[in-house]
Design a protein around this motif. Structure first.
Motif, PDB file in Angstrom:
ATOM      1  N   LYS A   3       6.977   7.713  34.798  1.00  0.00           N
ATOM      2  CA  LYS A   3       8.226   8.436  35.037  1.00  0.00           C
ATOM      3  C   LYS A   3       7.983   9.522  36.089  1.00  0.00           C
ATOM      4  O   LYS A   3       7.107  10.385  35.917  1.00  0.00           O
ATOM      5  CB  LYS A   3       8.736   9.062  33.735  1.00  0.00           C
ATOM      6  CG  LYS A   3       9.109   8.051  32.667  1.00  0.00           C
ATOM      7  CD  LYS A   3       9.370   8.740  31.339  1.00  0.00           C
ATOM      8  CE  LYS A   3      10.503   9.762  31.456  1.00  0.00           C
ATOM      9  NZ  LYS A   3      10.733  10.438  30.146  1.00  0.00           N
ATOM     10  N   ILE A   4       8.762   9.485  37.161  1.00  0.00           N
ATOM     11  CA  ILE A   4       8.593  10.398  38.293  1.00  0.00           C
ATOM     12  C   ILE A   4       9.858  11.222  38.468  1.00  0.00           C
ATOM     13  O   ILE A   4      10.958  10.661  38.575  1.00  0.00           O
ATOM     14  CB  ILE A   4       8.304   9.632  39.601  1.00  0.00           C
ATOM     15  CG1 ILE A   4       7.298   8.490  39.383  1.00  0.00           C
ATOM     16  CG2 ILE A   4       7.875  10.602  40.689  1.00  0.00           C
ATOM     17  CD1 ILE A   4       5.954   8.932  38.891  1.00  0.00           C
ATOM     18  N   PHE A   5       9.717  12.545  38.510  1.00  0.00           N
ATOM     19  CA  PHE A   5      10.857  13.401  38.825  1.00  0.00           C
ATOM     20  C   PHE A   5      10.686  13.954  40.238  1.00  0.00           C
ATOM     21  O   PHE A   5       9.598  14.405  40.605  1.00  0.00           O
ATOM     22  CB  PHE A   5      10.993  14.568  37.849  1.00  0.00           C
ATOM     23  CG  PHE A   5      12.247  15.378  38.073  1.00  0.00           C
ATOM     24  CD1 PHE A   5      13.469  14.908  37.627  1.00  0.00           C
ATOM     25  CD2 PHE A   5      12.211  16.580  38.763  1.00  0.00           C
ATOM     26  CE1 PHE A   5      14.631  15.626  37.845  1.00  0.00           C
ATOM     27  CE2 PHE A   5      13.375  17.310  38.988  1.00  0.00           C
ATOM     28  CZ  PHE A   5      14.588  16.829  38.528  1.00  0.00           C
ATOM     29  N   VAL A   6      11.763  13.899  41.009  1.00  0.00           N
ATOM     30  CA  VAL A   6      11.757  14.419  42.380  1.00  0.00           C
ATOM     31  C   VAL A   6      12.568  15.707  42.404  1.00  0.00           C
ATOM     32  O   VAL A   6      13.788  15.685  42.256  1.00  0.00           O
ATOM     33  CB  VAL A   6      12.354  13.395  43.370  1.00  0.00           C
ATOM     34  CG1 VAL A   6      12.349  13.969  44.788  1.00  0.00           C
ATOM     35  CG2 VAL A   6      11.596  12.082  43.318  1.00  0.00           C
ATOM     36  N   SER A   7      11.898  16.832  42.575  1.00  0.00           N
ATOM     37  CA  SER A   7      12.606  18.117  42.590  1.00  0.00           C
ATOM     38  C   SER A   7      12.975  18.564  43.999  1.00  0.00           C
ATOM     39  O   SER A   7      13.895  19.363  44.178  1.00  0.00           O
ATOM     40  CB  SER A   7      11.752  19.205  41.922  1.00  0.00           C
ATOM     41  OG  SER A   7      10.503  19.350  42.575  1.00  0.00           O
ATOM     42  N   THR A   8      12.266  18.062  45.011  1.00  0.00           N
ATOM     43  CA  THR A   8      12.521  18.511  46.372  1.00  0.00           C
ATOM     44  C   THR A   8      13.915  18.115  46.845  1.00  0.00           C
ATOM     45  O   THR A   8      14.478  17.099  46.417  1.00  0.00           O
ATOM     46  CB  THR A   8      11.469  17.945  47.345  1.00  0.00           C
ATOM     47  OG1 THR A   8      11.629  18.545  48.635  1.00  0.00           O
ATOM     48  CG2 THR A   8      11.591  16.435  47.489  1.00  0.00           C
ATOM     49  N   PHE A   9      14.485  18.932  47.706  1.00  0.00           N
ATOM     50  CA  PHE A   9      15.776  18.634  48.321  1.00  0.00           C
ATOM     51  C   PHE A   9      15.700  18.980  49.796  1.00  0.00           C
ATOM     52  O   PHE A   9      15.186  20.047  50.151  1.00  0.00           O
ATOM     53  CB  PHE A   9      16.901  19.456  47.665  1.00  0.00           C
ATOM     54  CG  PHE A   9      18.219  19.322  48.388  1.00  0.00           C
ATOM     55  CD1 PHE A   9      19.028  18.216  48.172  1.00  0.00           C
ATOM     56  CD2 PHE A   9      18.632  20.284  49.311  1.00  0.00           C
ATOM     57  CE1 PHE A   9      20.234  18.083  48.848  1.00  0.00           C
ATOM     58  CE2 PHE A   9      19.824  20.151  49.992  1.00  0.00           C
ATOM     59  CZ  PHE A   9      20.628  19.046  49.753  1.00  0.00           C
ATOM     60  N   PRO A  10      16.176  18.076  50.689  1.00  0.00           N
ATOM     61  CA  PRO A  10      16.722  16.754  50.408  1.00  0.00           C
ATOM     62  C   PRO A  10      15.612  15.731  50.168  1.00  0.00           C
ATOM     63  O   PRO A  10      14.442  15.999  50.461  1.00  0.00           O
ATOM     64  CB  PRO A  10      17.491  16.423  51.690  1.00  0.00           C
ATOM     65  CG  PRO A  10      16.741  17.152  52.762  1.00  0.00           C
ATOM     66  CD  PRO A  10      16.249  18.422  52.126  1.00  0.00           C
ATOM     67  N   PHE A  11      15.988  14.554  49.675  1.00  0.00           N
ATOM     68  CA  PHE A  11      15.032  13.471  49.466  1.00  0.00           C
ATOM     69  C   PHE A  11      15.729  12.154  49.784  1.00  0.00           C
ATOM     70  O   PHE A  11      16.795  11.858  49.256  1.00  0.00           O
ATOM     71  CB  PHE A  11      14.521  13.456  48.026  1.00  0.00           C
ATOM     72  CG  PHE A  11      13.400  12.479  47.784  1.00  0.00           C
ATOM     73  CD1 PHE A  11      12.125  12.741  48.272  1.00  0.00           C
ATOM     74  CD2 PHE A  11      13.616  11.300  47.086  1.00  0.00           C
ATOM     75  CE1 PHE A  11      11.079  11.852  48.056  1.00  0.00           C
ATOM     76  CE2 PHE A  11      12.579  10.409  46.862  1.00  0.00           C
ATOM     77  CZ  PHE A  11      11.306  10.675  47.350  1.00  0.00           C
ATOM     78  N   ARG A  36      20.575  20.922  46.006  1.00  0.00           N
ATOM     79  CA  ARG A  36      20.073  22.196  46.536  1.00  0.00           C
ATOM     80  C   ARG A  36      18.664  22.412  45.998  1.00  0.00           C
ATOM     81  O   ARG A  36      18.181  21.656  45.148  1.00  0.00           O
ATOM     82  CB  ARG A  36      20.963  23.364  46.112  1.00  0.00           C
ATOM     83  CG  ARG A  36      21.083  23.514  44.604  1.00  0.00           C
ATOM     84  CD  ARG A  36      21.696  24.847  44.214  1.00  0.00           C
ATOM     85  NE  ARG A  36      22.014  24.931  42.799  1.00  0.00           N
ATOM     86  CZ  ARG A  36      21.137  25.147  41.831  1.00  0.00           C
ATOM     87  NH1 ARG A  36      19.837  25.294  42.118  1.00  0.00           N
ATOM     88  NH2 ARG A  36      21.515  25.217  40.566  1.00  0.00           N
ATOM     89  N   LYS A  37      18.006  23.474  46.480  1.00  0.00           N
ATOM     90  CA  LYS A  37      16.697  23.821  45.958  1.00  0.00           C
ATOM     91  C   LYS A  37      16.820  24.226  44.498  1.00  0.00           C
ATOM     92  O   LYS A  37      17.673  25.031  44.132  1.00  0.00           O
ATOM     93  CB  LYS A  37      16.093  24.967  46.775  1.00  0.00           C
ATOM     94  CG  LYS A  37      14.690  25.370  46.344  1.00  0.00           C
ATOM     95  CD  LYS A  37      14.116  26.437  47.262  1.00  0.00           C
ATOM     96  CE  LYS A  37      12.711  26.837  46.835  1.00  0.00           C
ATOM     97  NZ  LYS A  37      12.101  27.820  47.756  1.00  0.00           N
TER      98      LYS A  37
END
Length: 335
Positions: A3-11, A36-37
């Motif tokens: 399971k991978i969470f992507v917190s960066t924005f934008p992606f 947004r961040k």
């Protein structure tokens, strides 16, 4: 299935490649839904039960402190100031990054901001929108002294771009001895002067010298910052350091917020202590502080990495680091 969470924005704004890399290798991916961040508390809540995090510049100490499931943090970018490396090592959380992909875009933005601030391009645009037309005079890079604070990947790229503008000199400030690199750049400067047909015609090739911070600040017409944010560089350029700048100097920061003390910068610019600044990074983002009131500062949205190609490369490499880590393949290990 990891399971991978992507917190960066934008992606994956312009290319789905990074998501394809993850999903084609069996990863279950959840992407930052806020547009947004993310705040530290939001990252902590959202990523608490994931195996890996693909992160931007979000502060990750609260997450790392509380998580019992996270095995990898893969940074989209090169800076690691938002990652508690010692705590990650203590908890057995690996950290990866993408150190090379970001350099072309950041170095080009830094150079463009030098030109913009020296030639008053943004200022002129603002005048026209107000119905004014003063045709402001500015300075050229050619014949000027440019200071580069931090001579790593990005600092060296900035130097290579600058050579074509034929500055009088480039001053380098770095903790490491950079003489080997400076020698190579000096050889290139001679060739560029020859190609322009100016060598020996009352024009010497660009000199490149490593100096201490005080010398760089006192003698540069433009200063561009390319150091990481650490306990040693936090508020590195405060009131005392900013007071050393020449009255015509400009200051460019595309590195990290916090290296330049924003309150001291505001008062220095408001009082006309030096000419202008361009800031792409801030203590708190999105930025809404008092620098917005000033005409002699250019503000951009932490967009140094935001060219289509570099952003795609950064995201893809961050995804490949995740896949490589969990499959036993190749990845860019930091800790």
């Amino acid at each position: 299935m990891h399971k991978i969470f992507v917190s960066t924005f934008p992606f994956c704004r312009t290319s789905p490649k990074a998501l394809e890399v993850l999903e084609s290798n069996g990863c279950q991916v959840v992407v930052n839904p806020l547009g947004r961040k993310m705040k530290p508390s939001e990252v902590t809540e959202a990523a608490q039960n994931f195996d890996a995090l693909i992160a931007g510049t979000e502060e990750l100490t609260p997450l790392v402190t509380t998580t019992n499931s996270l095995k990898l943090i893969s940074r989209v970018g090169v800076g690691l100031d938002s990652v508690p490396l010692d705590l990650c090592k203590e908890k057995g959380i690996a950290v990866a990054y993408t150190p090379d992909a970001v350099s072309p875009a950041v170095s080009e933005l830094a150079l463009s901001l030098i030109v913009d601030a020296m030639r008053k391009v943004t200022y002129s645009d603002r005048e026209i929108r107000r119905g004014e037309w003063t045709r402001p005079y500015g300075e050229r890079i050619g014949g000027s002294t440019i200071g580069i604070l931090g001579f790593g990947r990005i600092g060296k790229r900035v130097a290579s771009h600058l050579l074509g503008y034929l500055p009088k000199e480039i001053l380098v400030c770095d903790l490491l001895d950079q003489m080997e690199s400076i020698t190579r750049f000096s050889e290139s400067a001679i060739q560029i002067a020859k190609m322009n047909g100016i060598l020996g015609k009352n024009w010497n090739e660009t000199s490149i010298t490593q100096v201490d911070l005080e010398t760089l600040l006192k003698n540069s017409d433009a200063i561009t910052i390319h150091v990481p944010l650490t306990k040693d560089t936090k508020n590195l350029l405060d009131q005392s350091k900013l007071s050393l700048l020449k009255s015509n100097a400009i200051l460019i920061n595309t590195a990290r917020g916090g290296i330049v003390n924003e309150n001291d910068l505001y008062h220095s610019l408001k009082e006309g202590k030096f000419s202008a600044a361009a800031m792409d990074v801030f203590d708190e983002e999105p930025y809404k502080g008092p620098l917005c009131e000033l005409e002699n500062v250019i503000l951009t949205q932490h967009m140094g990495s935001c060219s289509n190609d570099c952003r795609e490369d950064m995201e893809r490499e961050a995804a490949e680091n995740v896949v490589g880590f969990f499959s036993g393949g190749s990845w860019e290990r930091v800790v």
